[in-house]
Design a protein around this motif. Structure first.
Motif, short mmCIF file in Angstrom:
data_model
loop_
_atom_site.label_atom_id
_atom_site.label_comp_id
_atom_site.label_asym_id
_atom_site.label_seq_id
_atom_site.Cartn_x
_atom_site.Cartn_y
_atom_site.Cartn_z
N THR A 4 0.85 -1.18 0.00
CA THR A 4 0.00 0.00 0.00
C THR A 4 0.89 1.24 0.00
O THR A 4 1.81 1.34 0.81
N THR A 5 0.62 2.15 -0.92
CA THR A 5 1.35 3.41 -0.95
C THR A 5 0.57 4.41 -0.11
O THR A 5 -0.56 4.77 -0.44
N ARG A 6 1.18 4.86 0.99
CA ARG A 6 0.52 5.81 1.89
C ARG A 6 0.68 7.24 1.39
O ARG A 6 -0.22 8.07 1.56
N SER A 7 1.83 7.55 0.81
CA SER A 7 2.05 8.89 0.26
C SER A 7 3.17 8.82 -0.77
O SER A 7 3.97 7.88 -0.77
N THR A 8 3.18 9.80 -1.64
CA THR A 8 4.25 9.89 -2.63
C THR A 8 4.55 11.36 -2.87
O THR A 8 3.64 12.20 -2.81
N ARG A 9 5.83 11.67 -3.09
CA ARG A 9 6.20 13.05 -3.37
C ARG A 9 7.36 13.07 -4.36
O ARG A 9 8.22 12.18 -4.34
N THR A 10 7.34 14.05 -5.24
CA THR A 10 8.44 14.22 -6.19
C THR A 10 9.61 14.86 -5.46
O THR A 10 9.46 15.90 -4.81
N VAL A 24 5.44 3.54 2.09
CA VAL A 24 4.68 2.34 1.80
C VAL A 24 4.50 1.48 3.05
O VAL A 24 5.22 1.61 4.02
N THR A 25 3.51 0.60 2.96
CA THR A 25 3.34 -0.46 3.93
C THR A 25 3.36 -1.75 3.14
O THR A 25 2.63 -1.91 2.17
N GLY A 26 4.25 -2.67 3.54
CA GLY A 26 4.40 -3.93 2.83
C GLY A 26 4.31 -5.10 3.78
O GLY A 26 3.91 -4.95 4.95
N PRO A 27 4.67 -6.28 3.32
CA PRO A 27 4.57 -7.49 4.13
C PRO A 27 5.35 -7.42 5.45
O PRO A 27 5.00 -8.07 6.42
N HIS A 28 6.43 -6.61 5.48
CA HIS A 28 7.26 -6.52 6.68
C HIS A 28 7.12 -5.19 7.40
O HIS A 28 7.96 -4.82 8.20
N GLY A 29 6.05 -4.46 7.09
CA GLY A 29 5.81 -3.21 7.79
C GLY A 29 5.99 -1.99 6.91
O GLY A 29 5.96 -2.07 5.68
N ASP A 30 6.22 -0.85 7.58
CA ASP A 30 6.33 0.42 6.89
C ASP A 30 7.75 0.64 6.36
O ASP A 30 8.73 0.15 6.93
#
Length: 104
Positions: A4-10, A24-30
């Motif tokens: 899951t992408t929580r935020s993105t910035r250029t 991001v949040t992935g299988p092993h956390g943030d």
């Protein structure tokens, strides 16, 4: 678990690259990931002479120092549906990078 992408910035952008940072949040956390996207695809040419020897250029780059590479250049955002071979043949030749004229 899906990513899951929580935020993105250029972070940086010019005509060649776009760099962004994703939280991001992935299988092993943030985590935070840096993502580099090339704005235009590059064109690499493996030039062979009449004796089938490959042509290389010696370059000195800021990040890596001296290296031997095949001649390359940006595509200047040409239509991606155009075959790479056609893109290369439209170029004025490799003479400006290598001193070797192109055959095509």
């Amino acid at each position: 678990m899906a990513w899951t992408t929580r935020s993105t910035r250029t972070v940086y952008e010019n005509r060649w690259i776009h760099v962004r940072e994703d939280e991001v949040t992935g299988p092993h956390g943030d985590g935070i990931y840096g993502v580099v996207r090339m704005q235009h695809p590059a064109v690499f040419v493996v030039a062979l002479d009449e004796r089938e020897r490959a042509c290389f250029v010696e370059l000195e780059r800021y990040t890596t120092g001296r290296s031997l590479e095949v001649p390359a250049g940006g595509s200047d955002g040409e239509d991606r549906s155009t075959p790479r071979s056609a893109s290369c043949s439209r170029r004025p030749g490799s003479r400006h990078r290598t001193g070797v004229p192109s055959a095509g």
